[in-house]
Design a protein around this motif. Structure first.
Motif, PDB file in Angstrom:
ATOM      1  N   ALA A   1       1.927   9.517 -11.762  1.00 29.37           N
ATOM      2  CA  ALA A   1       2.470   8.242 -12.245  1.00 29.37           C
ATOM      3  C   ALA A   1       3.834   7.957 -11.638  1.00 29.37           C
ATOM      4  O   ALA A   1       4.130   6.824 -11.232  1.00 29.37           O
ATOM      5  CB  ALA A   1       2.556   8.266 -13.765  1.00 29.37           C
ATOM      6  N   PHE A   2       4.717   8.978 -11.564  1.00 28.72           N
ATOM      7  CA  PHE A   2       6.071   8.789 -11.049  1.00 28.72           C
ATOM      8  C   PHE A   2       6.067   8.356  -9.582  1.00 28.72           C
ATOM      9  O   PHE A   2       6.913   7.555  -9.152  1.00 28.72           O
ATOM     10  CB  PHE A   2       6.867  10.087 -11.214  1.00 28.72           C
ATOM     11  CG  PHE A   2       8.298   9.979 -10.778  1.00 28.72           C
ATOM     12  CD1 PHE A   2       9.263   9.443 -11.621  1.00 28.72           C
ATOM     13  CD2 PHE A   2       8.692  10.416  -9.516  1.00 28.72           C
ATOM     14  CE1 PHE A   2      10.583   9.333 -11.222  1.00 28.72           C
ATOM     15  CE2 PHE A   2      10.010  10.315  -9.105  1.00 28.72           C
ATOM     16  CZ  PHE A   2      10.956   9.770  -9.956  1.00 28.72           C
ATOM     17  N   SER A   3       5.121   8.888  -8.809  1.00 31.17           N
ATOM     18  CA  SER A   3       5.058   8.552  -7.387  1.00 31.17           C
ATOM     19  C   SER A   3       4.551   7.131  -7.150  1.00 31.17           C
ATOM     20  O   SER A   3       4.621   6.628  -6.021  1.00 31.17           O
ATOM     21  CB  SER A   3       4.144   9.541  -6.658  1.00 31.17           C
ATOM     22  OG  SER A   3       2.806   9.398  -7.096  1.00 31.17           O
ATOM     23  N   GLY A   4       4.031   6.496  -8.167  1.00 32.38           N
ATOM     24  CA  GLY A   4       3.484   5.145  -8.025  1.00 32.38           C
ATOM     25  C   GLY A   4       2.020   5.125  -7.650  1.00 32.38           C
ATOM     26  O   GLY A   4       1.433   4.045  -7.499  1.00 32.38           O
ATOM     27  N   ALA A   5       1.396   6.324  -7.524  1.00 32.62           N
ATOM     28  CA  ALA A   5       0.003   6.373  -7.074  1.00 32.62           C
ATOM     29  C   ALA A   5      -0.943   5.766  -8.100  1.00 32.62           C
ATOM     30  O   ALA A   5      -1.843   4.994  -7.738  1.00 32.62           O
ATOM     31  CB  ALA A   5      -0.396   7.818  -6.785  1.00 32.62           C
TER      32      ALA A   5
ATOM     33  N   PHE B   1      -2.923   2.255  -7.506  1.00 34.19           N
ATOM     34  CA  PHE B   1      -4.380   2.302  -7.441  1.00 34.19           C
ATOM     35  C   PHE B   1      -5.000   1.328  -8.442  1.00 34.19           C
ATOM     36  O   PHE B   1      -5.936   0.586  -8.112  1.00 34.19           O
ATOM     37  CB  PHE B   1      -4.845   3.734  -7.718  1.00 34.19           C
ATOM     38  CG  PHE B   1      -6.337   3.901  -7.746  1.00 34.19           C
ATOM     39  CD1 PHE B   1      -7.093   3.794  -6.588  1.00 34.19           C
ATOM     40  CD2 PHE B   1      -6.986   4.170  -8.938  1.00 34.19           C
ATOM     41  CE1 PHE B   1      -8.469   3.952  -6.624  1.00 34.19           C
ATOM     42  CE2 PHE B   1      -8.357   4.334  -8.984  1.00 34.19           C
ATOM     43  CZ  PHE B   1      -9.098   4.215  -7.817  1.00 34.19           C
ATOM     44  N   ILE B   2      -4.454   1.317  -9.662  1.00 33.23           N
ATOM     45  CA  ILE B   2      -4.988   0.430 -10.705  1.00 33.23           C
ATOM     46  C   ILE B   2      -4.782  -1.031 -10.333  1.00 33.23           C
ATOM     47  O   ILE B   2      -5.685  -1.868 -10.457  1.00 33.23           O
ATOM     48  CB  ILE B   2      -4.332   0.754 -12.058  1.00 33.23           C
ATOM     49  CG1 ILE B   2      -4.778   2.140 -12.531  1.00 33.23           C
ATOM     50  CG2 ILE B   2      -4.704  -0.285 -13.111  1.00 33.23           C
ATOM     51  CD1 ILE B   2      -3.961   2.677 -13.671  1.00 33.23           C
ATOM     52  N   ASN B   3      -3.578  -1.367  -9.864  1.00 37.58           N
ATOM     53  CA  ASN B   3      -3.297  -2.755  -9.481  1.00 37.58           C
ATOM     54  C   ASN B   3      -4.179  -3.199  -8.318  1.00 37.58           C
ATOM     55  O   ASN B   3      -4.615  -4.359  -8.254  1.00 37.58           O
ATOM     56  CB  ASN B   3      -1.825  -2.913  -9.113  1.00 37.58           C
ATOM     57  CG  ASN B   3      -0.925  -2.805 -10.326  1.00 37.58           C
ATOM     58  OD1 ASN B   3      -1.330  -3.126 -11.450  1.00 37.58           O
ATOM     59  ND2 ASN B   3       0.305  -2.342 -10.124  1.00 37.58           N
TER      60      ASN B   3
ATOM     61  N   MET C   1       0.825  -1.212   0.000  1.00 38.67           N
ATOM     62  CA  MET C   1       0.000   0.000   0.000  1.00 38.67           C
ATOM     63  C   MET C   1       0.860   1.264   0.000  1.00 38.67           C
ATOM     64  O   MET C   1       0.436   2.324   0.454  1.00 38.67           O
ATOM     65  CB  MET C   1      -0.922  -0.002   1.225  1.00 38.67           C
ATOM     66  CG  MET C   1      -1.868  -1.178   1.296  1.00 38.67           C
ATOM     67  SD  MET C   1      -3.149  -1.125   0.018  1.00 38.67           S
ATOM     68  CE  MET C   1      -4.239   0.103   0.718  1.00 38.67           C
ATOM     69  N   ASP C   2       2.097   1.187  -0.547  1.00 37.29           N
ATOM     70  CA  ASP C   2       2.952   2.368  -0.596  1.00 37.29           C
ATOM     71  C   ASP C   2       2.343   3.468  -1.463  1.00 37.29           C
ATOM     72  O   ASP C   2       2.656   4.644  -1.303  1.00 37.29           O
ATOM     73  CB  ASP C   2       4.337   1.998  -1.150  1.00 37.29           C
ATOM     74  CG  ASP C   2       5.095   1.083  -0.198  1.00 37.29           C
ATOM     75  OD1 ASP C   2       4.750   1.077   0.998  1.00 37.29           O
ATOM     76  OD2 ASP C   2       6.009   0.382  -0.658  1.00 37.29           O
ATOM     77  N   TRP C   3       1.492   3.071  -2.408  1.00 36.28           N
ATOM     78  CA  TRP C   3       0.887   4.057  -3.304  1.00 36.28           C
ATOM     79  C   TRP C   3      -0.163   4.911  -2.609  1.00 36.28           C
ATOM     80  O   TRP C   3      -0.518   5.998  -3.093  1.00 36.28           O
ATOM     81  CB  TRP C   3       0.218   3.337  -4.482  1.00 36.28           C
ATOM     82  CG  TRP C   3      -0.875   2.384  -4.054  1.00 36.28           C
ATOM     83  CD1 TRP C   3      -0.732   1.066  -3.725  1.00 36.28           C
ATOM     84  CD2 TRP C   3      -2.256   2.697  -3.874  1.00 36.28           C
ATOM     85  NE1 TRP C   3      -1.938   0.529  -3.364  1.00 36.28           N
ATOM     86  CE2 TRP C   3      -2.894   1.510  -3.457  1.00 36.28           C
ATOM     87  CE3 TRP C   3      -3.012   3.850  -4.038  1.00 36.28           C
ATOM     88  CZ2 TRP C   3      -4.254   1.448  -3.185  1.00 36.28           C
ATOM     89  CZ3 TRP C   3      -4.375   3.803  -3.775  1.00 36.28           C
ATOM     90  CH2 TRP C   3      -4.980   2.611  -3.344  1.00 36.28           C
ATOM     91  N   LEU C   4      -0.676   4.444  -1.467  1.00 38.93           N
ATOM     92  CA  LEU C   4      -1.792   5.121  -0.830  1.00 38.93           C
ATOM     93  C   LEU C   4      -1.416   6.510  -0.314  1.00 38.93           C
ATOM     94  O   LEU C   4      -2.221   7.451  -0.384  1.00 38.93           O
ATOM     95  CB  LEU C   4      -2.325   4.261   0.318  1.00 38.93           C
ATOM     96  CG  LEU C   4      -3.649   4.701   0.948  1.00 38.93           C
ATOM     97  CD1 LEU C   4      -4.748   4.768  -0.115  1.00 38.93           C
ATOM     98  CD2 LEU C   4      -4.055   3.746   2.064  1.00 38.93           C
ATOM     99  N   TYR C   5      -0.176   6.662   0.150  1.00 42.03           N
ATOM    100  CA  TYR C   5       0.251   7.966   0.686  1.00 42.03           C
ATOM    101  C   TYR C   5       0.276   9.038  -0.400  1.00 42.03           C
ATOM    102  O   TYR C   5      -0.367  10.091  -0.247  1.00 42.03           O
ATOM    103  CB  TYR C   5       1.614   7.828   1.369  1.00 42.03           C
ATOM    104  CG  TYR C   5       2.296   9.141   1.640  1.00 42.03           C
ATOM    105  CD1 TYR C   5       1.735  10.078   2.509  1.00 42.03           C
ATOM    106  CD2 TYR C   5       3.516   9.456   1.028  1.00 42.03           C
ATOM    107  CE1 TYR C   5       2.352  11.286   2.748  1.00 42.03           C
ATOM    108  CE2 TYR C   5       4.146  10.667   1.267  1.00 42.03           C
ATOM    109  CZ  TYR C   5       3.561  11.574   2.124  1.00 42.03           C
ATOM    110  OH  TYR C   5       4.187  12.775   2.362  1.00 42.03           O
ATOM    111  N   PRO C   6       1.001   8.843  -1.523  1.00 43.51           N
ATOM    112  CA  PRO C   6       0.968   9.893  -2.567  1.00 43.51           C
ATOM    113  C   PRO C   6      -0.421  10.077  -3.179  1.00 43.51           C
ATOM    114  O   PRO C   6      -0.811  11.206  -3.506  1.00 43.51           O
ATOM    115  CB  PRO C   6       1.975   9.395  -3.607  1.00 43.51           C
ATOM    116  CG  PRO C   6       2.134   7.939  -3.362  1.00 43.51           C
ATOM    117  CD  PRO C   6       1.934   7.756  -1.889  1.00 43.51           C
TER     118      PRO C   6
END
Length: 437
Positions: free
Chosen positions: A303-307, A311-313, A1-6
């Motif tokens: 996109a660069f931040s991985g958000a 989210f899509i995955n 869930m690293d994407w959740l922060y950005p």
């Protein structure tokens, strides 16, 4: 869930800054700068954002936007639309709810001449609301058809919002504009059916009154003088795209030239009119390009931040299926439409929706048209639908937002039904693009 922060940070900041009243473009710029320092190397990222500006607005697909705006402004400021309304009024005759049908027919014609829902609604509202209310029409039969007819400009080509969506989502702008023609006419027919049903249920909503008989020759003359020349402009704009004669940019230039020639023919040309129309187009184009510049950087940092990938995955791991995905995206747009304008919704949702659409293998033109229809609903969704406030501005003093909003609800239902039909029968949207591909 690293994407959740950005993801939470960037979306939350955008909504916060818009909520406190910061203009859309500046809300995106401030969010971008904060995100660039957190995820993109600080000052290096800011320099990259500045260098991206020219690339963001220098795309050829955006060229029709200012031209369509100029064409629409020339048309409405010159008063050419008054003659169209008069000719349609003569042709429809003494039919019950005659003025509601006049508004609807005129709205379809004006949509193909301006591409602006706000301009359509403002013009028809100022011209027709006082007349309809004076003749005993109930508010729902005065406000509702004007709001419905005004919103047709979102999908009937040339749609300014369609040009913007096609450019931002990298969808073929010409194909997207063509795709809106058939659904737009179908939606106009659905609105006409709705007006007929409303008068059957409540005959007193639009009292019928006798008109002096109009000779057939007078009707033919009125149509020949006021409507047929507008048909030539519609062909220059829409027909040349459909037949592959011109690109959207070339058709927009032809449309501007055609309107200028009509101004000379009707002796309404003036340099003041041209200056005011250029001023209108410059203001809207400048702000739109500023928003596009900000949103391009937003998408890149997102996109660069991985958000976006995260989210899509995450959504794909739930395996909801393509149609549930589509349903959730439309519902998201409808909810956002109650609180923000269409451009803001587009800039927030497209970075999320377009990758999902690619993953689901949605046809881009079909998907783009569904989004356009969803954004159209947002124009009339209370409490902040822009067309509602345009209508309040031309309505008699004392008219409430509740009255206008309830008048719009049946027409919103027709648009939602059209979305369902396009999902069930994609050829409604794809027939013309495939035919002229």
């Amino acid at each position: 869930m690293d994407w959740l922060y950005p993801f939470s940070l960037m979306v939350g900041l955008i909504l916060f800054f818009m909520g406190v009243g910061l203009p859309v473009a500046f809300a995106f710029f401030v969010t971008n700068i904060i995100a660039l320092f957190l995820f993109f190397g600080g000052s290096v990222g800011v320099s990259q954002m500045i260098s991206n500006f020219s690339a963001a607005v220098g795309t050829f697909a955006l060229a029709p936007l200012p031209l369509f705006l100029i064409m629409g402004s020339l048309f409405f400021r010159s008063g050419l639309g008054d003659g169209v309304m008069h000719a349609l009024d003569l042709c429809i005759g003494s039919l019950r709810a005659r003025l509601s049908y006049v508004v609807l027919a005129a709205g379809a014609v004006f949509s193909a001449l301006s591409g602006s829902s706000l301009a359509n609604t403002g013009m028809m509202g100022s011209l027709m609301v006082p007349e309809m209310l004076n003749r005993g029409y109930k508010p729902k039969m005065a406000f509702g058809p004007i709001l419905g007819a005004g919103s047709l400009a979102v999908i009937i080509p040339p749609s300014s919002l369609g040009v913007l969506l096609g450019s931002l989502a990298q969808i073929d702008v010409g194909a997207l504009l063509i795709a809106g023609a058939l659904p737009g006419l179908l939606l106009a027919c659905m609105f006409a059916g709705l007006i007929f049903v409303q008068t059957l249920i409540d005959p007193e909503a639009a009292p019928q009154y006798d008109m002096a008989p109009v000779p057939l020759l007078a009707k033919i003359r009125a149509v020949s003088v006021n409507v047929v020349p507008m048909g030539v402009i519609i062909f220059l704009v829409v027909g040349t795209i459909i037949l592959g004669i011109a690109t959207p940019t070339e058709s927009a230039a032809l449309g501007c030239l055609g309107v200028v020639l009509l101004l000379f023919a009707y002796r309404r040309f003036s340099f003041r009119l041209v200056w005011d129309s250029l001023d209108d187009a410059m203001k809207v184009t400048g702000m739109t390009f500023l928003i596009i510049s900000a949103s391009t950087t937003f998408s890149q940092v997102f996109a660069f931040s991985g958000a976006s990938n995260g989210f899509i995955n995450y959504l794909l791991s739930m395996n909801p299926g393509p149609y549930l995905f589509l349903f959730l995206m439309v519902v998201t747009v409808l909810i956002l439409g109650a609180f923000m304008d269409q451009v803001s919704m587009m800039l927030i949702t497209l970075p999320l929706f377009i990758p999902i659409a690619h993953t689901m293998h949605f046809d881009p033109v079909w998907f783009g048209l569904i989004l356009l229809l969803s954004y159209e609903v947002g124009f009339t969704t209370p409490p902040f639908g822009l067309l509602l406030f345009v209508m309040l501005g031309v309505a008699p003093q004392g008219t409430t937002l509740k009255t206008v909003a309830f008048s719009a609800l049946p027409f919103i239902a027709c648009t939602l039904l059209l979305i369902v039909l396009i999902v069930a029968f994609p050829q409604i949207a794809l027939f013309l693009p495939n035919l002229f591909n």
